[in-house]
Design a protein around this motif. Structure first.
Motif, short mmCIF file in Angstrom:
data_model
loop_
_atom_site.label_atom_id
_atom_site.label_comp_id
_atom_site.label_asym_id
_atom_site.label_seq_id
_atom_site.Cartn_x
_atom_site.Cartn_y
_atom_site.Cartn_z
N TYR A 1 3.19 2.65 1.36
CA TYR A 1 2.27 1.42 1.72
C TYR A 1 2.56 0.10 1.07
O TYR A 1 2.60 -0.92 1.53
CB TYR A 1 0.89 2.01 1.61
CG TYR A 1 -0.07 0.88 1.94
CD1 TYR A 1 -0.31 0.20 3.16
CD2 TYR A 1 -1.10 0.49 0.82
CE1 TYR A 1 -1.10 -0.84 3.37
CE2 TYR A 1 -2.06 -0.51 0.90
CZ TYR A 1 -2.36 -0.97 2.38
OH TYR A 1 -3.44 -2.19 2.63
N TYR A 2 2.47 0.45 -0.57
CA TYR A 2 2.87 -0.72 -1.26
C TYR A 2 4.31 -1.22 -1.08
O TYR A 2 4.41 -2.33 -1.27
CB TYR A 2 2.60 -0.20 -2.81
CG TYR A 2 1.18 0.05 -2.82
CD1 TYR A 2 0.04 -0.77 -2.83
CD2 TYR A 2 0.71 1.45 -3.07
CE1 TYR A 2 -1.13 -0.33 -2.70
CE2 TYR A 2 -0.54 1.83 -3.21
CZ TYR A 2 -1.51 0.73 -3.12
OH TYR A 2 -2.73 1.21 -3.10
N ASP B 1 4.24 5.12 -3.02
CA ASP B 1 3.42 5.17 -1.86
C ASP B 1 3.94 4.01 -0.88
O ASP B 1 4.20 2.77 -1.27
CB ASP B 1 2.15 4.73 -2.20
CG ASP B 1 1.02 4.53 -0.91
OD1 ASP B 1 1.52 4.49 0.17
OD2 ASP B 1 -0.21 4.86 -1.12
N GLN C 1 -7.42 -7.96 -3.72
CA GLN C 1 -8.21 -6.83 -3.28
C GLN C 1 -8.49 -6.00 -4.82
O GLN C 1 -9.74 -5.53 -4.92
CB GLN C 1 -7.58 -6.03 -2.55
CG GLN C 1 -8.70 -5.19 -1.59
CD GLN C 1 -7.88 -4.39 -0.42
OE1 GLN C 1 -6.77 -4.73 -0.06
NE2 GLN C 1 -8.56 -3.31 -0.10
N LYS D 1 5.91 -1.24 1.60
CA LYS D 1 5.95 -1.90 2.87
C LYS D 1 5.35 -3.33 2.50
O LYS D 1 5.83 -4.18 3.02
CB LYS D 1 5.25 -1.23 4.00
CG LYS D 1 5.63 -1.68 5.28
CD LYS D 1 4.70 -1.21 6.29
CE LYS D 1 4.83 -2.15 7.57
NZ LYS D 1 3.54 -1.65 8.49
N LEU E 1 -3.07 -7.84 -1.83
CA LEU E 1 -3.40 -6.62 -2.44
C LEU E 1 -3.87 -6.87 -3.87
O LEU E 1 -4.76 -6.21 -4.41
CB LEU E 1 -2.12 -5.83 -2.50
CG LEU E 1 -1.83 -5.00 -1.14
CD1 LEU E 1 -0.40 -4.34 -1.65
CD2 LEU E 1 -2.93 -4.39 -0.73
N ARG F 1 2.16 5.60 -8.90
CA ARG F 1 1.51 5.29 -7.47
C ARG F 1 2.20 3.95 -6.62
O ARG F 1 2.42 4.39 -5.38
CB ARG F 1 -0.09 4.74 -7.89
CG ARG F 1 -0.91 4.51 -6.72
CD ARG F 1 -2.25 3.99 -7.19
NE ARG F 1 -3.11 3.60 -6.09
CZ ARG F 1 -4.15 3.16 -6.19
NH1 ARG F 1 -4.75 2.89 -7.39
NH2 ARG F 1 -5.05 2.76 -5.19
N VAL G 1 -12.06 -4.09 -5.53
CA VAL G 1 -11.90 -2.71 -5.98
C VAL G 1 -12.34 -2.53 -7.30
O VAL G 1 -12.62 -1.42 -8.13
CB VAL G 1 -10.60 -1.84 -5.67
CG1 VAL G 1 -10.42 -0.58 -6.22
CG2 VAL G 1 -10.21 -1.94 -4.15
N GLU H 1 -1.62 -8.05 8.71
CA GLU H 1 -0.38 -7.91 7.67
C GLU H 1 -0.98 -7.99 6.32
O GLU H 1 -1.90 -8.85 6.27
CB GLU H 1 0.56 -8.94 8.01
CG GLU H 1 1.12 -9.04 9.36
CD GLU H 1 2.27 -7.75 9.58
OE1 GLU H 1 2.72 -7.22 8.31
OE2 GLU H 1 2.46 -7.45 10.38
N VAL H 2 -0.08 -7.33 5.42
CA VAL H 2 -0.60 -7.46 3.89
C VAL H 2 0.62 -7.75 3.05
O VAL H 2 1.65 -7.24 3.40
CB VAL H 2 -1.20 -6.04 3.63
CG1 VAL H 2 -1.43 -5.89 2.10
CG2 VAL H 2 -2.28 -5.61 4.38
N ASN I 1 -10.12 -2.62 -9.84
CA ASN I 1 -9.17 -1.62 -10.68
C ASN I 1 -8.33 -2.65 -11.36
O ASN I 1 -7.06 -3.06 -10.87
CB ASN I 1 -8.28 -0.79 -9.91
CG ASN I 1 -7.56 0.29 -10.50
OD1 ASN I 1 -7.16 -0.18 -11.63
ND2 ASN I 1 -7.20 1.10 -9.80
#
Lengths: 345, 287
Positions: B55-56, B53, B239, B58, B236, B49, B244, B230-231, B246
């Protein structure tokens, strides 16, 4: 002589040990900041005075409290925990909270039915301790016509100056669910909400209220979705900040009390729950935090009543309380979509 | 007096036990956790994952680029300051005061310092007011809640670490080498680039390592100064753990960050090693 001195010390130690034992204490996980201060002043301090039971508070945000309870599940340290709606349901589902026995906390009889949260089996897993609302907070110097709808956040004049809660904040995910619903989406289909959000130019997404307040204060943002309480606090501090209830209804949630599963101080924990929902305590919280009492029969002075989440003449029935069980089922997807939108991905 | 074998073991035992108990063991637990799928079975699904992805990836890129920029900025600001404190300030008491001034900001909470930057960098903040007053811009620049504000906030926090590690090396530098270079006809710049700078490399290396690793794992400053726009990886991770819930994916993100940082450090070290070797060879040829 030496012997006597020694025996005096031994006696003193024994007495000290004795009093320490007689002084029961409860480990409580509750909020920090102004909410923590209010809980301390309205509930914990008077509780200690009334019962002689010490309350040891460990401050943390709701979601952090929950992960703490999960990590400590095999040997719980906390006895009682305050958590927001939404996180409360997650706590129920992960089995870290114990049922609250109304016969040990007779004060529950005065709590309205909606605020006694029950499992399918009928046991009470959480008790509401006051409702708070999230509505439109705006800079009344820059925005002279009060906003009336969530749609006003999309007004081109405020482009780049909109403040919203992030996915880490407990209201971030339900706000996105609400925006998605307004755009015609459902929890199964977030596309309308995502497309709608792409046309909004935000200034910032806040994890904690402090960041949002600074954003309003420094002029980074002029309008946004934020806690009513914070708007009143800023206004009282002399800032040109006002609060408006959108016509779609302010989004509401509440703070809730839980007894931690496996606590060794169940009886004292029930005493604290009983104490916290008394009308005097609920009235005190209403005055300090503008939370709407979930205990019935609380008399509020008119200036406090005017700031209730349901407005001056409303009631609990006017609140759009978030459907947390539904939202939690989609929490992962909502949270991820919201974070991606925030960072422009 | 020499310490015997058993003596050395005994001395090493305490720090070793500490590292095992509070770093190695929890890390193994986290690494194991990262290999669990939601049903508790072992799988690489979390890593798949992460890698598939963008996104991660980045977020990883943002994290590393912020850490890189902060390292560069603290070096460019910190080196001259350290140089000045060590070589230019002659009075002992003044030197002491300067060291105290460098260290003092470390006594203030990062939260407070991040919020101060919100006030300074805001639309109506001091920095924008100053720029407008100086006619460098006619409307406020977007300095807040982006990469720029995170880099500024972190550079401010990390600067003392760079100054202190460079100053520690410069302090112990043999002054006669500089004098010798000047004696042999090297100008001030030439002396600096051929004598002082190469000799102070260990300070730069340790300072850069410290600043880079602290930036990669920083949470408070980026989370406040990013305004969510910005992340970085630590956000993450938080989060996943805190909202979340998880835990295994949170663990995956944390482990991936650590591995990437280690890989980069390995590349950095081998490059340095190759560079040093090349220099040595060149030196031998010249001789």
């Amino acid at each position: 002589m030496k012997k006597t001195a020694l025996s005096v010390v031994v006696t003193m130690l024994a007495t000290a040990g004795g009093t320490a034992q007689a002084n029961e204490s409860l480990n409580v996980s509750a909020y920090g900041g102004s909410w923590g201060d209010a809980l301390q002043a309205c509930i914990f301090t008077p509780f200690e005075e009334a019962t002689g039971i010490d309350v040891v508070v460990e401050p943390s945000a709701s979601s952090v409290t929950l992960s703490k309870l999960q990590a400590e599940a095999s040997s719980p340290i906390m006895d009682v925990a305050w958590m927001d709606g939404g996180v409360s349901e997650l706590a129920r589902d992960s089995g870290v909270v114990a049922p609250i026995d109304p016969s040990l906390a007779p004060g529950l009889a005065g709590v309205i039915d909606q605020a006694k949260y029950k499992t399918e089996g009928g046991g009470i897993y959480a008790v509401g301790n006051g409702y708070f609302a999230v509505g439109i907070v705006y800079n009344s110097e820059e925005i002279t016509t009060p906003p009336t709808s969530w749609e006003d956040l999309w007004n081109a004049e405020y482009a780049g100056r909109v403040i919203l809660p992030s996915a880490v904040n407990s209201i971030g995910v339900p706000i996105f669910a609400a925006f998605n619903a307004l755009a015609g989406g459902t929890l199964d289909d977030l596309t309308p909400g995502i497309e709608k959000m792409k046309t909004l130019e935000p200034a910032l997404f806040f994890d904690s209220s402090g960041v949002a307040n600074s954003g309003f204060q420094t002029g980074e943002g002029v309008i946004g979705a934020h806690y009513a309480t914070q708007a009143f606090t800023m206004a009282d501090g002399g800032l040109p900040i006002a609060y408006a209830i959108p016509k779609e209804g302010a989004m509401a949630s509440d703070i809730r009390i839980h007894i931690v599963k496996g606590t060794k101080n169940s009886e004292a924990a029930h005493k604290l729950v009983d104490f916290a929902v008394q009308p005097a305590q609920a009235g005190c919280l209403a005055t300090r935090l503008q939370v709407g009492p979930s205990t019935s029969g609380v008399e509020l002075p008119p200036e406090v009543a005017a700031r209730m989440p349901w407005g001056a003449d409303g009631s609990i029935d006017d609140l759009a309380v978030a459907d947390w069980t539904a939202i939690n089922a989609y929490r992962d997807a909502l949270s991820e979509a919201w974070t991606r939108l925030a960072s422009g991905n | 007096m020499r310490i015997g074998f058993w003596g050395a073991i005994l001395l090493l035992a305490a720090p070793l036990a500490f590292m095992l108990a509070f770093f190695a063991a929890p890390f193994v637990a986290i690494a194991f956790n990262s290999l669990q799928d939601p049903d508790g079975g072992l799988s690489m699904s979390n890593y798949v994952r992460l890698v598939t992805d963008p996104y991660y990836l980045k977020a990883m890129g943002t994290t590393l680029s912020i850490a890189g920029w902060v390292t560069l900025i603290t070096l460019l600001l910190g080196y001259p300051l350290a140089y000045f404190m060590v070589f230019r300030v002659r009075k002992r008491w003044l030197k002491r005061i300067l060291y105290i001034l460098v260290v003092t900001p470390l006594f203030t909470s990062n939260v407070v310092r991040a919020f101060s930057w919100i006030i300074l960098l805001g639309r109506n903040g001091f920095v924008n007011d100053l720029l407008i007053w100086l006619h460098l811009t006619d409307k406020p620049l977007p300095l807040l809640f982006n990469k720029v504000s995170i880099i500024i906030g972190l550079a401010y926090i990390m600067l003392p670490f760079m100054i202190l590690s460079v100053a520690a090396i410069l302090q112990n530098l043999d002054h006669r080498l500089k004098d010798a270079a000047r004696d042999l006809g090297a100008g001030p710049w030439s002396t600096f680039f051929h004598v002082t700078l190469p000799l102070s490399l260990p300070g730069i290396v340790s300072g850069a390592l410290m600043v880079f690793t602290l930036c990669v794992s920083a949470y408070v400053t980026p989370s406040i100064l990013s305004g969510g726009r910005e992340v970085v990886m630590s956000m993450l991770v938080f989060q996943q753990y805190a909202t979340v819930l998880n835990f295994s994916f949170g663990a995956t993100l944390a482990v991936a960050l650590l591995i990437t940082a280690f890989l980069l450090l390995a590349v950095y070290h081998s490059a340095r090693f190759a560079f040093a070797k090349a220099r040595q060879m060149r030196g031998n040829h010249a001789a």
